[in-house]
Scaffold this motif. Structure first.
Motif, PDB file in Angstrom:
ATOM      1  N   CYS B 146       0.830  -1.214   0.000  1.00 14.91           N
ATOM      2  CA  CYS B 146       0.000   0.000   0.000  1.00 14.91           C
ATOM      3  C   CYS B 146       0.867   1.268   0.000  1.00 14.91           C
ATOM      4  CB  CYS B 146      -0.907  -0.006   1.224  1.00 14.91           C
ATOM      5  SG  CYS B 146      -1.847   1.512   1.382  1.00 14.91           S
ATOM      6  N   ILE B 147       0.470   2.231  -0.852  1.00 17.95           N
ATOM      7  CA  ILE B 147       1.202   3.500  -0.914  1.00 17.95           C
ATOM      8  C   ILE B 147       0.360   4.656  -0.360  1.00 17.95           C
ATOM      9  CG2 ILE B 147       2.742   2.849  -2.800  1.00 17.95           C
ATOM     10  CD1 ILE B 147       0.782   4.209  -4.749  1.00 17.95           C
ATOM     11  N   CYS B 149      -2.509   6.014  -1.117  1.00 18.37           N
ATOM     12  CA  CYS B 149      -2.965   7.006  -2.098  1.00 18.37           C
ATOM     13  C   CYS B 149      -4.403   7.436  -1.839  1.00 18.37           C
ATOM     14  CB  CYS B 149      -2.854   6.428  -3.499  1.00 18.37           C
ATOM     15  SG  CYS B 149      -3.973   5.045  -3.793  1.00 18.37           S
ATOM     16  N   ALA B 150      -5.152   6.633  -1.055  1.00 16.13           N
ATOM     17  CA  ALA B 150      -6.553   6.923  -0.701  1.00 16.13           C
ATOM     18  C   ALA B 150      -7.539   6.620  -1.818  1.00 16.13           C
ATOM     19  CB  ALA B 150      -6.743   8.356  -0.209  1.00 16.13           C
ATOM     20  N   CYS B 152      -8.708   3.791  -2.653  1.00 18.19           N
ATOM     21  CA  CYS B 152      -9.700   2.808  -2.174  1.00 18.19           C
ATOM     22  C   CYS B 152     -10.720   3.480  -1.249  1.00 18.19           C
ATOM     23  CB  CYS B 152      -9.000   1.659  -1.454  1.00 18.19           C
ATOM     24  SG  CYS B 152      -7.935   2.157  -0.097  1.00 18.19           S
ATOM     25  N   CYS B 212      -7.672   0.126  -6.487  1.00 15.64           N
ATOM     26  CA  CYS B 212      -6.297   0.108  -5.960  1.00 15.64           C
ATOM     27  C   CYS B 212      -5.255   0.024  -7.074  1.00 15.64           C
ATOM     28  CB  CYS B 212      -6.100  -1.067  -4.995  1.00 15.64           C
ATOM     29  SG  CYS B 212      -4.409  -1.130  -4.368  1.00 15.64           S
ATOM     30  N   ARG B 214      -2.204  -0.546  -6.778  1.00 15.43           N
ATOM     31  CA  ARG B 214      -1.197  -1.554  -6.460  1.00 15.43           C
ATOM     32  C   ARG B 214      -1.771  -2.962  -6.577  1.00 15.43           C
ATOM     33  NH1 ARG B 214       3.749  -0.159  -6.436  1.00 15.43           N
ATOM     34  NH2 ARG B 214       4.222  -1.562  -4.727  1.00 15.43           N
TER      35      ARG B 214
HETATM   36  S1  SF4 Z   1      -5.930   2.071  -3.124  1.00 13.78           S
HETATM   37 FE1  SF4 Z   1      -4.384   0.468  -2.676  1.00 13.78          FE
HETATM   38  S2  SF4 Z   1      -2.441   1.604  -2.493  1.00 13.78           S
HETATM   39 FE2  SF4 Z   1      -4.062   3.172  -2.404  1.00 13.78          FE
HETATM   40  S3  SF4 Z   1      -4.473   3.435  -0.184  1.00 13.78           S
HETATM   41 FE3  SF4 Z   1      -5.892   1.845  -0.904  1.00 13.78          FE
HETATM   42  S4  SF4 Z   1      -4.871  -0.127  -0.535  1.00 13.78           S
HETATM   43 FE4  SF4 Z   1      -3.285   1.510  -0.409  1.00 13.78          FE
END
Ligand code: SF4
Ligand code: HEM
Ligand code: FES
Lengths: 124, 235
Positions: B146-147, B149-150, B152, B212, B214
């Motif tokens: 996870c980076i 990024c918000a 999700c 996401c 990632r």
């Molecule tokens: S979308 Fe993926 S990378 Fe971005 S905050 Fe959510 S879990 Fe982390």
């Protein structure tokens, strides 16, 4: 200064989610549809008279029956999928396939039911 | 090719509400949406505001809604979104300017799940590492990616309705430590996530998993945390 975080219903509905987002929305509509249906049904029997008669008239209408049957059948089958995936998180790897299976079960069942409702309504 | 890009604009010093401005620019189909935004900022309107840092999908600063879905502007090519593009801020966080949202509420929720390694036991006899087998490491590998990024959390209808919900990203980061064999605070985190604004708010809409960048199976990670709370077992 800045704009508030509020997300309007239309902004939410415009979000282009995956197939599961559609089932999420339909599940809510189904649950709400059934809830309102049952509440008004009880109310109609309770007040009776002309007003109750009008409400019961709506329920006996075949188009309404198709709608409420959609709510009940979709909510039940989708609810079953949610429950199974909740109980076996490993199956979440196959959530896309699970939704395909769900439609494959729903569409024939609903199709046959619509056929029966409509042919009964047409005096068949 | 010519690209028509409609961008959400909001200037807190002038505007009561946001509006959309459309730009027509030349771009290559292999350009990224971020390149087009950079071009507009550099050549057409220097006031256009958006976050970006690495430009390579690593820092997590440029999550935005592109054609109605959360993506990283630096990870999506023009040919994947077409010549008509709409760019809007992610939903559910206060908008500060144009595409920039206030990330504080997001990080406040993140901090609630104790997203750091906790182990107060004495070090092993040799005074060096706390060992872990490759299998134990693999158990939580996915959620280490996870980076923050918000994308999700701000795609989640439960989070839109209620900003107190910790949100998918916080749960992903809790998962990363809950299933780490070296960590000792899993129970504490599970207790926090069992509260009203924790996992109970997940209704499996899967918007998070789809969003996401990632490719973390976010809903699955949440499902595993749900199960751990229900059974009290980590497996
Ligand atoms: S979308 Fe993926 S990378 Fe971005 S905050 Fe959510 S879990 Fe982390
Ligand atoms: C076969 C019977 C049923 C099954 C299997 C079922 C299953 C479910 C499940 C699993 C949920 C939770 C969904 C989620 O986590 O998002 C749910 C929610 C809900 N159900 Fe049902 N249900 C059934 C019947 C009913 C009936 C009869 C009503 C109405 C009177 C109803 C109304 C609702 C409502 C309003 C919700 C909340 C909506 C939501 O959370 O999305 N359900 N149902
Ligand atoms: S700019 Fe760093 S992730 Fe896109």
């Amino acid at each position: 200064m800045g704009l508030k975080r509020d997300v309007s219903l239309s902004a939410g509905l415009r979000y282009r989610g995956p197939a599961a987002y559609l089932t999420y929305i339909l599940h809510r509509i189904g649950g709400l549809g059934m809830g309102i249906f049952i509440a008004v049904h009880i109310l109609a029997s309770f007040v009776g008279g002309r007003f109750g008669g009008i409400l019961n008239g709506i329920y006996e209408n075949w188009a309404f029956q198709i709608f409420i049957f959609f709510c009940a059948l979709f909510h039940a089958i989708n609810g079953l999928r949610i429950t199974i995936l909740d109980l076996f998180p490993k199956l979440l790897d196959y959530h896309v396939e699970a939704i395909w299976i769900e439609w494959a079960v729903f569409i024939p069942l609903f199709g046959v039911s619509v056929f029966v409702i409509v042919s009964t309504a047409l005096g068949g | 090719m010519e690209v028509t890009i409609k961008i959400f604009r909001y200037n807190p010093e002038k505007d009561q509400r946001g509006n959309y401005v459309t730009y027509k620019v030349e771009a290559h189909e292999n350009d990224r949406v971020l390149d087009v935004l950079e071009y507009i900022k550099g050549k057409i309107d220097g006031a256009l505001s958006f976050r970006r840092s690495c430009a390579h999908g690593v820092c997590g600063s440029d999550a935005m809604r592109i054609n109605g879905r959360n993506m990283l502007a630096c990870k999506v090519l023009i040919r994947d979104v077409g010549a008509n593009i709409t760019v809007e801020p992610i939903l559910g966080l206060p908008i500060k300017k144009d595409l920039i949202v206030d990330m504080e509420p997001f990080f406040d929720n993140y901090k609630k799940v104790l997203p750091y390694f906790i182990n107060d036991s004495p070090l092993p006899a040799d005074g060096r590492e706390r060992l872990q087998s490759p299998e134990e490491r693999a158990r939580f590998d996915e959620t280490t990616k996870c980076i923050l990024c918000a994308a999700c959390t701000t795609s989640c209808p439960s989070y839109w309705a209620n900003g107190e919900y910790y949100g998918p990203a916080a749960i992903v980061n809790a998962h990363r430590f809950i299933f780490d064999s070296r960590d000792e605070a899993a129970d504490q985190r599970l207790q926090i996530l069992a509260e009203t604004d924790g996992i109970a708010r997940c209704h499996t809409a899967y918007n998070c998993t789809e969003a996401c960048p990632r490719e973390i199976k976010v809903t699955k990670a949440i499902g595993e945390v749900k199960m751990a709370i229900m059974t009290g077992k980590l497996d």
